[in-house]
Design a protein around this motif. Sequence first.
Motif, short mmCIF file in Angstrom:
data_model
loop_
_atom_site.label_atom_id
_atom_site.label_comp_id
_atom_site.label_asym_id
_atom_site.label_seq_id
_atom_site.Cartn_x
_atom_site.Cartn_y
_atom_site.Cartn_z
N GLU A 157 0.69 -1.43 0.07
CA GLU A 157 0.53 -0.23 0.29
C GLU A 157 0.62 1.01 0.03
OE1 GLU A 157 -4.30 -0.74 2.13
OE2 GLU A 157 -2.80 -0.44 3.39
N ILE A 158 0.13 2.65 -0.50
CA ILE A 158 1.21 3.28 -0.65
C ILE A 158 0.35 4.80 0.08
CG2 ILE A 158 1.80 5.58 -1.73
CD1 ILE A 158 1.56 3.22 -4.06
N GLU A 159 0.60 5.79 1.09
CA GLU A 159 -0.11 6.92 1.55
C GLU A 159 0.32 7.70 1.16
OE1 GLU A 159 -0.13 6.43 5.93
OE2 GLU A 159 0.39 4.52 5.56
N LEU A 160 -0.52 8.15 0.29
CA LEU A 160 0.47 9.46 -0.19
C LEU A 160 -0.04 11.09 -0.01
CD1 LEU A 160 -0.48 10.56 -4.32
CD2 LEU A 160 -0.54 11.84 -2.59
N TYR A 161 0.23 11.94 0.63
CA TYR A 161 0.11 13.31 1.24
C TYR A 161 0.14 14.37 0.54
CZ TYR A 161 -0.07 9.92 5.58
OH TYR A 161 -0.82 8.78 6.35
N GLN A 162 -0.50 15.22 0.67
CA GLN A 162 0.17 16.63 -0.20
C GLN A 162 -0.28 17.41 1.06
OE1 GLN A 162 -2.95 17.89 -3.55
NE2 GLN A 162 -1.49 19.44 -3.68
N LEU A 163 0.68 18.58 1.73
CA LEU A 163 1.22 19.90 2.06
C LEU A 163 -0.20 20.84 1.55
CD1 LEU A 163 2.80 19.61 4.79
CD2 LEU A 163 3.87 22.28 2.51
N VAL A 164 -0.92 20.94 2.65
CA VAL A 164 -2.09 22.42 2.57
C VAL A 164 -2.28 22.63 3.81
CG1 VAL A 164 -4.89 22.05 2.14
CG2 VAL A 164 -3.05 19.82 0.83
N ASN A 165 -1.95 23.61 3.10
CA ASN A 165 -1.80 25.75 4.97
C ASN A 165 -0.64 24.65 5.45
OD1 ASN A 165 -3.32 26.57 2.91
ND2 ASN A 165 -5.37 25.59 3.70
#
Length: 178
Positions: free
Chosen positions: A138-146
């Motif tokens: 599995e992959i967990e994909l995080y994006q920086l938001v604020n």
Amino acid sequence: MAYPVKILPHYTYTDYLLWEGNWELIDGFPYAMSPAPTTKHQRITAALGAVLHTALKACKHCHVYNPVDYKVSEDTVLQPDVLVICGEPKLSFLDFAPSLIVEVLSPSTALKDRHTKYAIYETNGVKYYLIVSPDTEEIELYQLVNGVYSLQKKGHALSYTFTFDDNCKIDVDLTAIW
């Protein structure tokens, strides 16, 4: 009963440069990068690098790198498994936040990757952070938001559009890494 005060050493980048072997330095504390990654770990990082490299061909200023020294501060130096760097590093180490970092979990690094490094990458403005689990595939994909990581996707078969800047937007099918 009072316990004696423990005095732990506090290392810096200058000390780090003198060490043999593979190390990371977090808040002045050294972490050995051994044993060597498993064959599955290496296969995943190679596949991720290839997928990202192919997708980035249209973005001439963004490139994929295997572990390089990412010097966060004088007492914190990390070696992410895979990085996407937009812009040209001017030094022998990276002194600015990469656009994307991938950490492939192993039993000896999972806790550090999920918590310590997660917080360091988030605080230092790494736009995308992918945590890959070879065991669960599995992959967990995080994006920086604020200024805070937001989980964008999690699963086995993922596709995602990464926007690194106005001149670099790529569609990536991460299913191919398995």
